[in-house]
Design a protein around this motif. Sequence first.
Motif, PDB file in Angstrom:
ATOM      1  N   GLN A 280       0.824  -1.204   0.000  1.00 12.26           N
ATOM      2  CA  GLN A 280       0.000   0.000   0.000  1.00 12.26           C
ATOM      3  C   GLN A 280       0.865   1.264   0.000  1.00 12.26           C
ATOM      4  N   GLU A 281       1.912   1.264   0.809  1.00 11.42           N
ATOM      5  CA  GLU A 281       2.789   2.433   0.863  1.00 11.42           C
ATOM      6  C   GLU A 281       3.480   2.679  -0.476  1.00 11.42           C
ATOM      7  N   PHE A 282       3.889   1.607  -1.137  1.00 13.05           N
ATOM      8  CA  PHE A 282       4.519   1.755  -2.449  1.00 13.05           C
ATOM      9  C   PHE A 282       3.530   2.307  -3.470  1.00 13.05           C
ATOM     10  N   ARG A 283       2.271   1.846  -3.414  1.00 11.93           N
ATOM     11  CA  ARG A 283       1.266   2.348  -4.342  1.00 11.93           C
ATOM     12  C   ARG A 283       0.994   3.832  -4.115  1.00 11.93           C
ATOM     13  N   GLU A 284       0.994   4.266  -2.857  1.00 14.70           N
ATOM     14  CA  GLU A 284       0.780   5.690  -2.561  1.00 14.70           C
ATOM     15  C   GLU A 284       1.926   6.542  -3.080  1.00 14.70           C
ATOM     16  N   LEU A 285       3.147   6.022  -3.004  1.00 15.51           N
ATOM     17  CA  LEU A 285       4.310   6.771  -3.477  1.00 15.51           C
ATOM     18  C   LEU A 285       4.369   6.828  -5.000  1.00 15.51           C
ATOM     19  N   SER A 286       4.010   5.720  -5.650  1.00 17.31           N
ATOM     20  CA  SER A 286       4.101   5.663  -7.112  1.00 17.31           C
ATOM     21  C   SER A 286       2.970   6.435  -7.771  1.00 17.31           C
ATOM     22  N   ASN A 287       1.827   6.506  -7.078  1.00 18.72           N
ATOM     23  CA  ASN A 287       0.707   7.335  -7.542  1.00 18.72           C
ATOM     24  C   ASN A 287      -0.032   6.768  -8.753  1.00 18.72           C
ATOM     25  N   CYS A 288       0.250   5.511  -9.118  1.00 18.70           N
ATOM     26  CA  CYS A 288      -0.430   5.015 -10.329  1.00 18.70           C
ATOM     27  C   CYS A 288      -0.571   3.502 -10.391  1.00 18.70           C
ATOM     28  N   LEU A 289      -0.151   2.777  -9.372  1.00 18.97           N
ATOM     29  CA  LEU A 289      -0.092   1.320  -9.477  1.00 18.97           C
ATOM     30  C   LEU A 289      -1.320   0.636  -8.891  1.00 18.97           C
ATOM     31  N   SER A 290      -1.655  -0.514  -9.471  1.00 19.45           N
ATOM     32  CA  SER A 290      -2.668  -1.387  -8.894  1.00 19.45           C
ATOM     33  C   SER A 290      -2.002  -2.280  -7.859  1.00 19.45           C
ATOM     34  N   ILE A 291      -2.815  -2.959  -7.052  1.00 16.19           N
ATOM     35  CA  ILE A 291      -2.270  -3.862  -6.035  1.00 16.19           C
ATOM     36  C   ILE A 291      -1.427  -4.953  -6.704  1.00 16.19           C
ATOM     37  N   ARG A 292      -1.947  -5.507  -7.789  1.00 18.79           N
ATOM     38  CA  ARG A 292      -1.244  -6.602  -8.450  1.00 18.79           C
ATOM     39  C   ARG A 292       0.080  -6.128  -9.050  1.00 18.79           C
ATOM     40  N   ALA A 293       0.072  -4.957  -9.680  1.00 16.33           N
ATOM     41  CA  ALA A 293       1.302  -4.439 -10.285  1.00 16.33           C
ATOM     42  C   ALA A 293       2.349  -4.159  -9.214  1.00 16.33           C
ATOM     43  N   ALA A 294       1.905  -3.582  -8.105  1.00 13.35           N
ATOM     44  CA  ALA A 294       2.834  -3.291  -7.016  1.00 13.35           C
ATOM     45  C   ALA A 294       3.420  -4.573  -6.447  1.00 13.35           C
ATOM     46  N   THR A 295       2.596  -5.587  -6.305  1.00 16.47           N
ATOM     47  CA  THR A 295       3.067  -6.879  -5.795  1.00 16.47           C
ATOM     48  C   THR A 295       4.123  -7.475  -6.717  1.00 16.47           C
ATOM     49  N   ASN A 296       3.839  -7.482  -8.019  1.00 18.95           N
ATOM     50  CA  ASN A 296       4.783  -8.041  -8.994  1.00 18.95           C
ATOM     51  C   ASN A 296       6.123  -7.308  -8.946  1.00 18.95           C
ATOM     52  N   ILE A 297       6.070  -5.970  -8.830  1.00 17.10           N
ATOM     53  CA  ILE A 297       7.304  -5.184  -8.798  1.00 17.10           C
ATOM     54  C   ILE A 297       8.111  -5.491  -7.548  1.00 17.10           C
ATOM     55  N   LEU A 298       7.462  -5.480  -6.397  1.00 22.64           N
ATOM     56  CA  LEU A 298       8.177  -5.692  -5.136  1.00 22.64           C
ATOM     57  C   LEU A 298       8.760  -7.102  -5.058  1.00 22.64           C
ATOM     58  N   LEU A 299       8.001  -8.094  -5.505  1.00 20.39           N
ATOM     59  CA  LEU A 299       8.508  -9.466  -5.481  1.00 20.39           C
ATOM     60  C   LEU A 299       9.696  -9.637  -6.418  1.00 20.39           C
ATOM     61  N   SER A 300       9.657  -8.961  -7.558  1.00 20.58           N
ATOM     62  CA  SER A 300      10.730  -9.115  -8.545  1.00 20.58           C
ATOM     63  C   SER A 300      12.062  -8.536  -8.067  1.00 20.58           C
ATOM     64  N   MET A 301      12.019  -7.674  -7.045  1.00 23.85           N
ATOM     65  CA  MET A 301      13.249  -7.018  -6.584  1.00 23.85           C
ATOM     66  C   MET A 301      14.041  -7.868  -5.591  1.00 23.85           C
ATOM     67  N   ASN A 302      13.420  -8.936  -5.092  1.00 27.93           N
ATOM     68  CA  ASN A 302      14.094  -9.831  -4.136  1.00 27.93           C
ATOM     69  C   ASN A 302      14.574  -9.087  -2.889  1.00 27.93           C
ATOM     70  N   LEU A 303      13.740  -8.173  -2.406  1.00 32.73           N
ATOM     71  CA  LEU A 303      14.060  -7.464  -1.169  1.00 32.73           C
ATOM     72  C   LEU A 303      13.882  -8.404   0.027  1.00 32.73           C
ATOM     73  N   PRO A 304      14.653  -8.204   1.102  1.00 35.07           N
ATOM     74  CA  PRO A 304      14.371  -8.962   2.335  1.00 35.07           C
ATOM     75  C   PRO A 304      12.937  -8.664   2.770  1.00 35.07           C
ATOM     76  N   HIS A 305      12.226  -9.692   3.268  1.00 33.41           N
ATOM     77  CA  HIS A 305      10.836  -9.449   3.638  1.00 33.41           C
ATOM     78  C   HIS A 305      10.416 -10.356   4.789  1.00 33.41           C
ATOM     79  N   THR A 306       9.338  -9.950   5.433  1.00 29.77           N
ATOM     80  CA  THR A 306       8.702 -10.754   6.477  1.00 29.77           C
ATOM     81  C   THR A 306       7.205 -10.792   6.184  1.00 29.77           C
ATOM     82  N   GLY A 307       6.537 -11.810   6.702  1.00 32.55           N
ATOM     83  CA  GLY A 307       5.111 -11.928   6.477  1.00 32.55           C
ATOM     84  C   GLY A 307       4.798 -12.535   5.114  1.00 32.55           C
ATOM     85  N   THR A 308       3.528 -12.777   4.887  1.00 31.67           N
ATOM     86  CA  THR A 308       3.088 -13.384   3.623  1.00 31.67           C
ATOM     87  C   THR A 308       1.866 -12.645   3.091  1.00 31.67           C
TER      88      THR A 308
END
Length: 329
Positions: A280-308
């Motif tokens: 949600q925070e990434f979508r607010e910053l980008s100002n144009c993304l859908s939930i699915r698009a934001a998810t695909n982008i964040l997952l593709s970056m291989n950032l350290p993460h917690t939760g599912t």
Amino acid sequence: MIEKERSYPIRLLMYEALMENLTENHPKFPIIEQDYRAWRAGYKGELQTDYRLSFLPEKGYHILRDLRLADEEWYFQIDTLILTLRYILLIETKNYSGILFFDKDSQQIIQTKDGQEKSYDNPINQVRMQAWHLKRWLKSHKLNVPPIYHLVTISNSSTIIKVSDRSLNNLIVKGDAILNRVIQIDEITSNPTYNDKELKKLSKLLIKKHTPHHPDILKPYSLTQADLQKGIQCPSCLTYGMQRDKWTWSCPVCNHKSKSAHHKKIKDSFLLFKPSITNQEFRELSNCLSIRAATNILLSMNLPHTGTKKGRIYHMPPDIEAFFNPAKK
């Protein structure tokens, strides 16, 4: 032997991100830029100290740079720490220019530059307090406490130093004389406190206990997210507001296309807001993304993460510069 290197300060990365993201002609920009230049000058001074100390023999000296430790509820930060079998030396570097007057009575230094005077807290007190904290830290870890010396080095070779009391000369040294001062300390300290094994163990413990700091860069200037640009910045024309088209970002101003333009926005978010981000925070910053698009982008970056799934939180990498700029590593 360099046990801990000095990395590019996260505070400078924060300042750089802040200045790039402030809205156009923001009234706070001049003071922010001035503070950034002061911090950058300090970092350059520390690098000069690093260079001068690099001429010490490889054997016998364990050098740790930019070390931050916890002493009960307090934290203390050391510019440069030198471990030897016989003593520990703490060095605080300042990159002041002009004429510096160290006043023992007022416990301050007065800088005269371009016909104007400016006062600063006395760095001797600063490094003396670091030595006090380090002594407590060693005792709390049930370690032997060797003689602990402390120095202030003025890295700018053109700076003129004046003191109100000659005794201060033992605590203040010009950068080009730092090696000689280390040799002098060697000569007056003969009895070993540690053996080689104990010294290596202490060095590893100090590095293990190092606690990086993530300061709030917005609060001192009373800034909020409303003061910053929203949207993805075009890497070509630098305007904000790129649009997402399937797997590519497209700039409506110059038509530049990029697959990774969002990297900078996420990196800047880690630096300016907090070391984590949600979908949600990434979508607010980008100002144009859908939930699915934001998810695909964040997952593709291989950032350290917690939760599912919806509860997933993405975290800032330990080495943010190397992660986002692998070519510089």
